[in-house]
Write a protein that holds these residues in place. Structure first.
Motif, short mmCIF file in Angstrom:
data_model
loop_
_atom_site.label_atom_id
_atom_site.label_comp_id
_atom_site.label_asym_id
_atom_site.label_seq_id
_atom_site.Cartn_x
_atom_site.Cartn_y
_atom_site.Cartn_z
N TRP A 231 -3.53 -5.72 0.28
CA TRP A 231 -3.31 -4.35 -0.19
C TRP A 231 -4.19 -3.44 0.63
O TRP A 231 -5.41 -3.56 0.60
N GLY B 284 0.86 -1.18 0.00
CA GLY B 284 0.00 0.00 0.00
C GLY B 284 0.89 1.22 0.00
O GLY B 284 2.07 1.12 0.32
N SER B 285 0.30 2.36 -0.35
CA SER B 285 1.11 3.57 -0.40
C SER B 285 1.37 4.07 1.01
O SER B 285 0.84 3.52 1.98
N GLU C 147 -5.49 0.40 1.54
CA GLU C 147 -5.58 1.74 0.98
C GLU C 147 -6.37 2.59 1.95
O GLU C 147 -7.54 2.31 2.23
N LYS C 148 -5.73 3.61 2.48
CA LYS C 148 -6.34 4.51 3.46
C LYS C 148 -7.03 3.74 4.59
O LYS C 148 -8.14 4.09 5.00
N ARG D 166 -8.12 -3.25 0.33
CA ARG D 166 -8.49 -3.05 -1.07
C ARG D 166 -8.53 -4.39 -1.80
O ARG D 166 -9.47 -4.69 -2.50
N TYR E 37 -2.14 -3.78 -7.84
CA TYR E 37 -1.59 -2.61 -7.15
C TYR E 37 -0.77 -1.77 -8.11
O TYR E 37 -0.94 -0.56 -8.19
N SER F 162 -1.15 4.20 4.38
CA SER F 162 -2.30 3.33 4.13
C SER F 162 -2.63 2.46 5.34
O SER F 162 -3.62 1.74 5.31
#
Lengths: 287, 425
Positions: free
Chosen positions: B239, B79-80, B241-242, B246, B258, B83
């Motif tokens: 994964w 994840g970024s 995300e925020k 995800r 991703y 996240s």
């Protein structure tokens, strides 16, 4: 589902508990404590010229100052006990209290970087700090005993065997308990409220004057009766008197006062452990 | 069927933004007095016009995350930034408490959220191995029996009795990781180890982690930004995300999705009206397009993918000799190549062309390209800058090397070795 019938080894939920100690777990980490004690000694005296001798030099210098200021200038009477022994015993025991409190009161603040990266029972850090200071205290106590023997052999200080000597470990134990108990509570508070850090340092210094470190209780009841209730309310007072009574055979302490101190120490430590345990996990988000 | 060793149920973690609590004892007491004792609404925030402040200044680092991990699986968590990956690991490592939900597990957990936890700069390497080992939960016997192995792995034998403050940063990291690598927990939690150390050491670390998960059959949870490593080391991936889940599933599928989602490229652009199109009195562009030749259009562009750049422009002059130039830049702004097209005598009207970039040529990374129209092979008529941008993902196949591949390009030239002579024994 056969897999789900097996019991889980551990569970992490949102609630923190008051009583989460597991003795086997603490025992498994015993080497961590030993290692930290060793580390503290190494760190304090590495790259110093005198090394561990500092443990003894520091109280000796304090002793010289107190003798000059409080004995010579102010003229506080120390009874039949030689002033050197009287002040040194006070300094040694006060140092133990001071260190066991001061060494644990900033647990969360000081170890935040480790606490935020790895799990181990948080109580281990105050325990190892207390152990370090206890060892230092033992060394200073040895010097005090040697000094007492010297005064007894060469300075004509009358010292008779009396059963109070067996109360010595009790006095030390309770002083350590109060130090740790207060330290644990303050470790939670100082993590939350930064303004308490200054208060702790200031408070410790003032607190010393309410404890019979530089004067005997007998002196306060003679010369400053108005402050007597404050001194008597201090749970450390009977312990300091007991400490001197067991070493030198002179001190003012009653069984009721002792019971008060003991009860205070135990209730304090117990509630401190509860607070420490309950708050410990939450504080990592804060510090 | 393998046992489930970690079960995560509806895990949520909330953080307050800004200063936590009011920060001073006086204000907290005042707050407590009015809300708990006088049973009034909290006047403190309202007075300062912060109505509902506690609703706004809140961030959910994790929300309703649930999954199950089985014995011996290697999981990658991707994840970024921000996240919730690290928060998840911290909860699983018992460092912070979740706000809601719970985690149940079996077996001993060791977490490695930082390289060098418990290290003290004043102590020697030898002492630090013990200190760090104890903090990470090793026993005395365990450390003693592995001491030589740890030292050998770290490669700092000569300096083992030197305080680590005199170590180079590389040595420090190697020693610290060596201790951690010799942990033998049932479940190992690792946060981005690849960010430290030189290429050789990264390779060693990943090899060790592969051993832990594949040979020893331990369960591994691994946060990484290096998709290649996740792809190679992990069976499953999650994964985030925020703070939300995800995707969850087989590592390669999750990683592909991703990467595809991450690529922020401008693949094509077209203009219908010459007056609004980019250009000048001689040239107006009509369309530009980058076409990747992928088997599945949901796959990301990786280093194997052949690419075609297509373009059309309006030429406003008769009898002019034109050719094109295409410049490809990486995101550092360095020009990777500058290729000219064939030259041709053109008349007024539309001119089109294309350029093919073969697969197995570009290195992984982000790129943008610019197109130039040239007259008489010498005069620049128009330069369309940064008109297309795209990312090239990494792909390694069967290799044990996961560090950044060097070089502006990564061509596959014919390159082989042969045994020319054998020593017979």
């Amino acid at each position: 589902m056969s897999t789900n019938e097996r019991k889980w080894d551990w569970e992490i939920g949102s609630k923190t508990s008051y009583w989460g100690w597991s003795l086997p777990e603490l025992w498994a980490y015993r080497h961590l404590v030993a290692n930290h004690v060793r580390r503290d000694f190494l760190l304090n005296y590495q790259q110093t010229v005198l090394g561990p001798v500092w443990i003894l030099i520091q109280p000796i210098f304090t002793l010289v100052t107190y003798i000059v200021v409080f004995y010579k200038l102010v003229g506080i009477s120390t009874g039949n006990v030689p002033a050197v022994l009287f002040y040194f015993s006070g300094i040694v025991l006060w140092n133990f209290f001071n260190d066991s409190f001061g060494g644990t009161a900033f647990t969360f603040k000081e170890h935040a970087h480790v606490f935020s990266k790895v799990y181990f029972p948080r109580i281990l850090m105050p325990i190892s700090a207390l152990s370090t200071h206890f060892l230092r205290f033992l060394m200073q106590l040895l010097l005090l005993v040697l000094g007492t023997v010297y005064y007894w052999l060469f300075q004509g200080f009358e010292l008779r065997f009396q059963p109070w000597i067996f109360a010595l470990p009790i006095a030390i134990f309770l002083v350590g308990t109060i130090g740790l108990g207060l330290g644990l509570i303050f470790s939670v508070l100082t993590a939350k409220y930064r303004d308490l850090i200054n208060f702790v340092n200031l408070g410790l210094r003032l607190f010393m004057f309410l404890t019979p470190v530089i004067y005997p209780v007998a002196f306060i009841s003679e010369k400053a009766a108005w402050a007597q209730w404050l001194v008597q309310l201090n749970p450390l007072t009977p312990l300091f008197e007991l400490f001197r009574l067991s070493l030198f055979g002179e001190g003012t302490v009653t069984v009721i006062q002792l019971a008060y101190s003991a009860l205070f120490a135990i209730v304090l430590l117990f509630s401190a452990l509860l607070v420490f345990n309950k708050q410990g996990d939450k504080l990592i988000d804060v510090v | 069927m393998a046992d489930i060793v970690i079960e995560v149920e509806n895990l949520s973690k909330m953080y307050r933004l800004g200063t936590i609590g009011t920060g001073s004892l006086r204000q907290d007491l005042q707050h407590w007095w009015t809300t708990a004792v006088l049973k009034k609404e909290n006047p403190f925030f309202q007075l300062q016009g912060h109505e509902g402040a506690h609703h706004k200044d809140v961030i959910w680092a994790l929300q309703n995350v649930s999954f199950e991990i089985k014995q011996g699986e290697a999981w990658g968590i991707i994840g970024s930034n921000g996240s919730g990956k690290s928060t998840l690991l911290k909860i699983l490592s018992r460092i912070v408490r979740p706000t809601r939900g719970n985690v149940k597990g079996r077996g001993k957990v060791s977490s490695l959220l930082e390289v060098g936890t418990g290290f003290h700069p004043e102590l020697t390497g030898r002492e630090n191995i013990f200190t760090s080992g104890y903090i990470l939960g090793m026993s005395k016997n365990e450390i003693r029996s592995k001491f030589d192995e740890i030292v050998a792995f770290s490669g700092v034998e000569k300096f083992i009795d030197t305080p680590v403050k005199r170590y180079s940063s590389g040595m420090y990291v190697r020693l610290a990781f060596a201790v951690a690598a010799h942990l033998e927990p049932d479940i190992l939690i690792v946060d981005e180890v690849l960010a430290v150390g030189d290429a050789d050491f990264q390779k060693k670390c990943l090899g060790k982690m592969r051993d832990v998960s594949q040979k020893d059959g331990r369960t591994v949870l691994f946060v990484s930004h290096t998709m290649q490593a996740v792809n190679n080391l992990c069976d499953k991936a999650l994964w985030l995300e925020k703070g939300h889940m995800r995707e969850i599933g087989a590592a390669s599928a999750v990683v592909n999705k991703y990467l595809a989602g991450l690529q922020h490229y401008k693949m094509n652009e077209s203009w219908d009206n010459p007056e609004e199109a980019p250009g000048n009195e001689w040239i107006r562009f009509k369309s530009i397009e980058l076409v990747p030749h992928l088997e599945d259009e949901n796959d990301p562009i990786d280093i194997r993918t052949p690419l075609t750049v297509r373009f059309k422009f309006w030429n406003m002059q008769d009898n002019v000799v034109l050719n094109m130039g295409m410049d490809l830049f990486n995101y550092g702004g360095e020009c990777v190549f500058d290729v000219p097209s064939t030259t041709m005598l053109c008349q007024k009207g539309l001119v089109e062309g294309e350029c093919k970039i073969p697969g197995n040529f570009l290195n992984d990374g982000s790129y943008y390209l610019s197109l130039m129209v040239v007259k008489d092979a010498s005069v620049k008529l128009f330069y369309l800058e940064e008109c297309l941008s795209f990312d090239v993902a990494d792909y390694r196949g069967d290799t044990n090397w996961y560090g950044k591949w060097q070089g502006a390009v990564r061509p596959r030239f014919p390159f082989e070795i042969r045994q020319s002579e054998m020593v017979l024994q």
